[in-house]
Motif scaffolding. Structure first.
Motif, PDB file in Angstrom:
ATOM      1  N   CYS A 148       4.218  -0.096 -11.382  1.00  0.00           N
ATOM      2  CA  CYS A 148       2.943  -0.069 -10.680  1.00  0.00           C
ATOM      3  C   CYS A 148       2.128  -1.313 -11.060  1.00  0.00           C
ATOM      4  O   CYS A 148       1.989  -1.619 -12.235  1.00  0.00           O
TER       5      CYS A 148
ATOM      6  N   MET B  20       7.006   3.283 -10.801  1.00  0.00           N
ATOM      7  CA  MET B  20       6.536   3.980  -9.607  1.00  0.00           C
ATOM      8  C   MET B  20       7.631   4.916  -9.114  1.00  0.00           C
ATOM      9  O   MET B  20       8.806   4.712  -9.371  1.00  0.00           O
TER      10      MET B  20
ATOM     11  N   GLU C  54       7.256   3.166  -2.492  1.00  0.00           N
ATOM     12  CA  GLU C  54       6.987   3.518  -3.875  1.00  0.00           C
ATOM     13  C   GLU C  54       5.569   4.048  -3.966  1.00  0.00           C
ATOM     14  O   GLU C  54       4.693   3.602  -3.222  1.00  0.00           O
ATOM     15  N   ASP C  55       5.359   4.979  -4.861  1.00  0.00           N
ATOM     16  CA  ASP C  55       3.972   5.305  -5.116  1.00  0.00           C
ATOM     17  C   ASP C  55       3.709   5.630  -6.570  1.00  0.00           C
ATOM     18  O   ASP C  55       4.624   5.925  -7.335  1.00  0.00           O
ATOM     19  N   CYS C  56       2.437   5.473  -6.944  1.00  0.00           N
ATOM     20  CA  CYS C  56       1.979   5.817  -8.288  1.00  0.00           C
ATOM     21  C   CYS C  56       0.897   6.872  -8.117  1.00  0.00           C
ATOM     22  O   CYS C  56      -0.173   6.581  -7.587  1.00  0.00           O
TER      23      CYS C  56
ATOM     24  N   ASN D 132       0.177   3.303  -2.869  1.00  0.00           N
ATOM     25  CA  ASN D 132       1.519   3.216  -2.287  1.00  0.00           C
ATOM     26  C   ASN D 132       1.912   1.753  -2.219  1.00  0.00           C
ATOM     27  O   ASN D 132       1.084   0.892  -1.919  1.00  0.00           O
TER      28      ASN D 132
END
Ligand SMILES: [Zn+2]
Ligand SMILES: [Zn+2]
Ligand SMILES: [Zn+2]
Length: 164
Positions: free
Chosen positions: A112, A119, A133-135, A141
């Protein structure tokens, strides 16, 4: 970015498509690149998780994002994601579907840009065969170049709308 006539810092004008100087009242239009991205200024402390170069404050389809000039990937707050998809959909009503990403992307691990933790990598729930990808922690995102267009062009289903 600073004012070209007096050097004062410019701020984003309403609509996010131009910058305004509060001192001499000049307006500097932001020209979009061929992807429709408008770059504002470099954010030295936020690095692209793919290329490790600084991300830029940018706007796409009137949504605030952080974008990489090198790989054209972008970081968007989860809260702004839906508006971004809708804006891109409105700006890209026709044309061919951009090429799909590689399934190998699912096994990659990006850190991230904000908290530097790994992530989460997954397919976008709403269709379009897009790896993102996300955190959760930072509520952001990460999308590769072209991913947002694929999401915007994907057929909309009820379940997809609910899961956004
Ligand atoms: Zn000025
Ligand atoms: Zn990059
Ligand atoms: Zn994070």
């Amino acid at each position: 970015m600073n004012c070209p006539s007096c050097g004062a810092p410019l701020r984003l004008a309403g609509g996010l498509t131009s910058l305004r100087c509060d001192y001499c009242r000049c307006v500097v239009p932001l020209a979009p690149d061929d992807e429709g991205m408008r770059y504002l200024d470099e954010v030295a402390e936020l690095l692209c998780p793919v290329c490790a170069v600084p991300l830029w404050n940018a706007t796409l389809a009137n949504a605030p994002v952080h974008a990489c000039k090198k790989c054209r990937g972008l970081l968007v707050a989860m809260g702004a994601f839906e508006g971004l998809v809708e804006g891109v959909r409105a700006q890209n009503p026709g044309g061919a579907m951009p090429a799909a990403g590689d399934d190998n992307e699912l096994s990659r691990k990006l850190a991230c840009p904000r908290c530097h933790r790994p992530m989460e990598t997954h397919f976008y729930y709403g269709g379009g065969h897009v790896v993102m990808e996300d955190c959760e922690r930072c509520e952001v995102n990460w999308l590769d170049s072209g991913a947002i267009k694929r999401i915007a062009r994907a057929p909309q289903s009820e379940s997809a709308r609910e899961s956004v």
